[in-house]
Design a protein around this motif. Structure first.
Motif, PDB file in Angstrom:
ATOM      1  N   TYR A 179       0.854  -1.184   0.000  1.00  0.00           N
ATOM      2  CA  TYR A 179       0.000   0.000   0.000  1.00  0.00           C
ATOM      3  C   TYR A 179       0.889   1.234   0.000  1.00  0.00           C
ATOM      4  O   TYR A 179       1.941   1.262   0.633  1.00  0.00           O
ATOM      5  CB  TYR A 179      -0.929  -0.030   1.220  1.00  0.00           C
ATOM      6  CG  TYR A 179      -1.952   1.063   1.230  1.00  0.00           C
ATOM      7  CD1 TYR A 179      -2.836   1.213   0.186  1.00  0.00           C
ATOM      8  CD2 TYR A 179      -2.023   1.960   2.270  1.00  0.00           C
ATOM      9  CE1 TYR A 179      -3.773   2.226   0.180  1.00  0.00           C
ATOM     10  CE2 TYR A 179      -2.955   2.967   2.289  1.00  0.00           C
ATOM     11  CZ  TYR A 179      -3.826   3.103   1.235  1.00  0.00           C
ATOM     12  OH  TYR A 179      -4.755   4.108   1.237  1.00  0.00           O
ATOM     13  N   LEU A 200       0.573   4.292   1.265  1.00  0.00           N
ATOM     14  CA  LEU A 200       0.678   5.094   2.482  1.00  0.00           C
ATOM     15  C   LEU A 200       0.767   4.187   3.701  1.00  0.00           C
ATOM     16  O   LEU A 200       0.159   3.124   3.741  1.00  0.00           O
ATOM     17  CB  LEU A 200      -0.555   6.000   2.628  1.00  0.00           C
ATOM     18  CG  LEU A 200      -0.822   7.020   1.526  1.00  0.00           C
ATOM     19  CD1 LEU A 200      -2.120   7.754   1.796  1.00  0.00           C
ATOM     20  CD2 LEU A 200       0.326   7.998   1.409  1.00  0.00           C
ATOM     21  N   PRO A 220      -0.076   3.283   7.687  1.00  0.00           N
ATOM     22  CA  PRO A 220      -1.328   3.483   8.432  1.00  0.00           C
ATOM     23  C   PRO A 220      -1.420   4.878   9.076  1.00  0.00           C
ATOM     24  O   PRO A 220      -2.501   5.465   9.127  1.00  0.00           O
ATOM     25  CB  PRO A 220      -1.286   2.385   9.492  1.00  0.00           C
ATOM     26  CG  PRO A 220      -0.450   1.316   8.868  1.00  0.00           C
ATOM     27  CD  PRO A 220       0.576   2.037   8.057  1.00  0.00           C
ATOM     28  N   GLN A 254       0.014   7.699   7.933  1.00  0.00           N
ATOM     29  CA  GLN A 254      -0.243   8.656   6.857  1.00  0.00           C
ATOM     30  C   GLN A 254      -1.692   8.565   6.397  1.00  0.00           C
ATOM     31  O   GLN A 254      -2.350   9.582   6.152  1.00  0.00           O
ATOM     32  CB  GLN A 254       0.700   8.400   5.679  1.00  0.00           C
ATOM     33  CG  GLN A 254       2.151   8.699   5.975  1.00  0.00           C
ATOM     34  CD  GLN A 254       3.088   8.202   4.886  1.00  0.00           C
ATOM     35  OE1 GLN A 254       2.753   7.286   4.130  1.00  0.00           O
ATOM     36  NE2 GLN A 254       4.263   8.804   4.803  1.00  0.00           N
ATOM     37  N   ASP A 255      -2.187   7.335   6.314  1.00  0.00           N
ATOM     38  CA  ASP A 255      -3.574   7.119   5.899  1.00  0.00           C
ATOM     39  C   ASP A 255      -4.538   7.759   6.897  1.00  0.00           C
ATOM     40  O   ASP A 255      -5.529   8.372   6.510  1.00  0.00           O
ATOM     41  CB  ASP A 255      -3.822   5.613   5.776  1.00  0.00           C
ATOM     42  CG  ASP A 255      -5.005   5.297   4.899  1.00  0.00           C
ATOM     43  OD1 ASP A 255      -5.150   5.942   3.839  1.00  0.00           O
ATOM     44  OD2 ASP A 255      -5.778   4.396   5.270  1.00  0.00           O
ATOM     45  N   LEU A 280      -4.528  11.521   6.423  1.00  0.00           N
ATOM     46  CA  LEU A 280      -5.296  11.872   5.221  1.00  0.00           C
ATOM     47  C   LEU A 280      -6.788  11.793   5.505  1.00  0.00           C
ATOM     48  O   LEU A 280      -7.555  12.671   5.116  1.00  0.00           O
ATOM     49  CB  LEU A 280      -4.923  10.955   4.061  1.00  0.00           C
ATOM     50  CG  LEU A 280      -5.717  11.125   2.765  1.00  0.00           C
ATOM     51  CD1 LEU A 280      -5.563  12.545   2.216  1.00  0.00           C
ATOM     52  CD2 LEU A 280      -5.282  10.107   1.738  1.00  0.00           C
ATOM     53  N   ARG A 281      -7.210  10.759   6.214  1.00  0.00           N
ATOM     54  CA  ARG A 281      -8.627  10.611   6.568  1.00  0.00           C
ATOM     55  C   ARG A 281      -9.092  11.791   7.417  1.00  0.00           C
ATOM     56  O   ARG A 281     -10.185  12.327   7.219  1.00  0.00           O
ATOM     57  CB  ARG A 281      -8.858   9.283   7.287  1.00  0.00           C
ATOM     58  CG  ARG A 281     -10.319   8.990   7.559  1.00  0.00           C
ATOM     59  CD  ARG A 281     -10.522   7.660   8.268  1.00  0.00           C
ATOM     60  NE  ARG A 281     -10.114   6.533   7.467  1.00  0.00           N
ATOM     61  CZ  ARG A 281     -10.866   5.937   6.543  1.00  0.00           C
ATOM     62  NH1 ARG A 281     -12.075   6.398   6.297  1.00  0.00           N
ATOM     63  NH2 ARG A 281     -10.423   4.890   5.895  1.00  0.00           N
ATOM     64  N   ILE A 333      -6.894   6.408  -3.871  1.00  0.00           N
ATOM     65  CA  ILE A 333      -6.927   6.314  -2.407  1.00  0.00           C
ATOM     66  C   ILE A 333      -8.049   7.180  -1.853  1.00  0.00           C
ATOM     67  O   ILE A 333      -8.870   6.731  -1.050  1.00  0.00           O
ATOM     68  CB  ILE A 333      -5.570   6.724  -1.798  1.00  0.00           C
ATOM     69  CG1 ILE A 333      -4.498   5.685  -2.139  1.00  0.00           C
ATOM     70  CG2 ILE A 333      -5.683   6.893  -0.279  1.00  0.00           C
ATOM     71  CD1 ILE A 333      -3.087   6.121  -1.795  1.00  0.00           C
ATOM     72  N   ARG A 336     -10.830   4.338  -1.593  1.00  0.00           N
ATOM     73  CA  ARG A 336     -10.516   3.788  -0.275  1.00  0.00           C
ATOM     74  C   ARG A 336     -11.238   4.572   0.814  1.00  0.00           C
ATOM     75  O   ARG A 336     -11.750   4.010   1.764  1.00  0.00           O
ATOM     76  CB  ARG A 336      -9.016   3.783  -0.043  1.00  0.00           C
ATOM     77  CG  ARG A 336      -8.618   3.075   1.233  1.00  0.00           C
ATOM     78  CD  ARG A 336      -7.103   2.986   1.332  1.00  0.00           C
ATOM     79  NE  ARG A 336      -6.691   2.231   2.466  1.00  0.00           N
ATOM     80  CZ  ARG A 336      -6.422   0.940   2.455  1.00  0.00           C
ATOM     81  NH1 ARG A 336      -6.532   0.260   1.342  1.00  0.00           N
ATOM     82  NH2 ARG A 336      -6.047   0.315   3.547  1.00  0.00           N
ATOM     83  N   HIS A 337     -11.245   5.916   0.665  1.00  0.00           N
ATOM     84  CA  HIS A 337     -11.864   6.755   1.689  1.00  0.00           C
ATOM     85  C   HIS A 337     -13.266   7.219   1.310  1.00  0.00           C
ATOM     86  O   HIS A 337     -13.953   7.820   2.119  1.00  0.00           O
ATOM     87  CB  HIS A 337     -10.975   7.964   1.995  1.00  0.00           C
ATOM     88  CG  HIS A 337      -9.668   7.574   2.612  1.00  0.00           C
ATOM     89  ND1 HIS A 337      -9.567   6.969   3.835  1.00  0.00           N
ATOM     90  CD2 HIS A 337      -8.397   7.676   2.150  1.00  0.00           C
ATOM     91  CE1 HIS A 337      -8.309   6.730   4.113  1.00  0.00           C
ATOM     92  NE2 HIS A 337      -7.568   7.145   3.101  1.00  0.00           N
TER      93      HIS A 337
END
Length: 154
Positions: free
Chosen positions: A85, A87, A89, A91-92, A95-96, A131, A135-136
């Motif tokens: 992946y 990013l 976790p 970084q993810d 971003l979220r 992403i 993903r989000h």
């Protein structure tokens, strides 16, 4: 070099029933190849491939997998789960958080720039778009310009 076809262990009735119940296209196509070969409608990989509009090599790969893993192995579609992946976790999660803020991002281009600047990455626009969007589940839309006459009459 013509290799002999492997023995198809399932009966014609079993294959017909599995084919009838299958809803997924890729699995259905593989079952169709097995059915054509078992019923004698296709006598070779080339004939089966011609009827199914795939190459003889593809049919050969299916038969090799069937021979080594059986029908269930043939019908399992492998995905690229070993792909890392983009990013971490942490970084993810950041971003979220940024996406959930009221101001968020005005566009995918802005999100792309923020991700690369904040995390020191060089991700492609397409990667960041996938992403953020898939993903989000965020839909970043830019408001369209309104005509000047429309503003005057309002």
């Amino acid at each position: 070099m013509n290799r002999p076809l492997p023995e198809i262990r399932e009966s014609l009735e079993e294959l017909r029933e599995r084919l009838r119940r299958e809803t997924r296209v890729r699995q259905k196509q593989r079952l169709q190849a097995m059915y054509l070969l078992k019923s004698g409608q296709a006598g070779s990989r080339t004939q089966a491939g011609g009827l199914l509009d795939v190459s003889r090599r593809t049919v050969g790969e299916w038969l090799d997998r069937y021979e080594s893993e059986g029908l269930e192995g043939l019908l399992s579609i492998r995905t690229h789960t070993n792909r890392k992946y983009s990013l971490t976790p942490e970084q993810d999660a950041r971003l979220r958080e940024k996406l959930s803020e009221p101001e968020g991002f005005p566009s995918y281009t802005a999100a792309h720039a923020w991700v690369n600047e904040t995390f020191g990455l060089e991700l492609d626009y397409k990667v960041v778009h996938q992403i953020v969007r898939y993903r989000h589940g965020a839909k970043l839309k830019v408001a369209r310009k309104s005509h000047t006459k429309k503003q005057e009459s309002g």
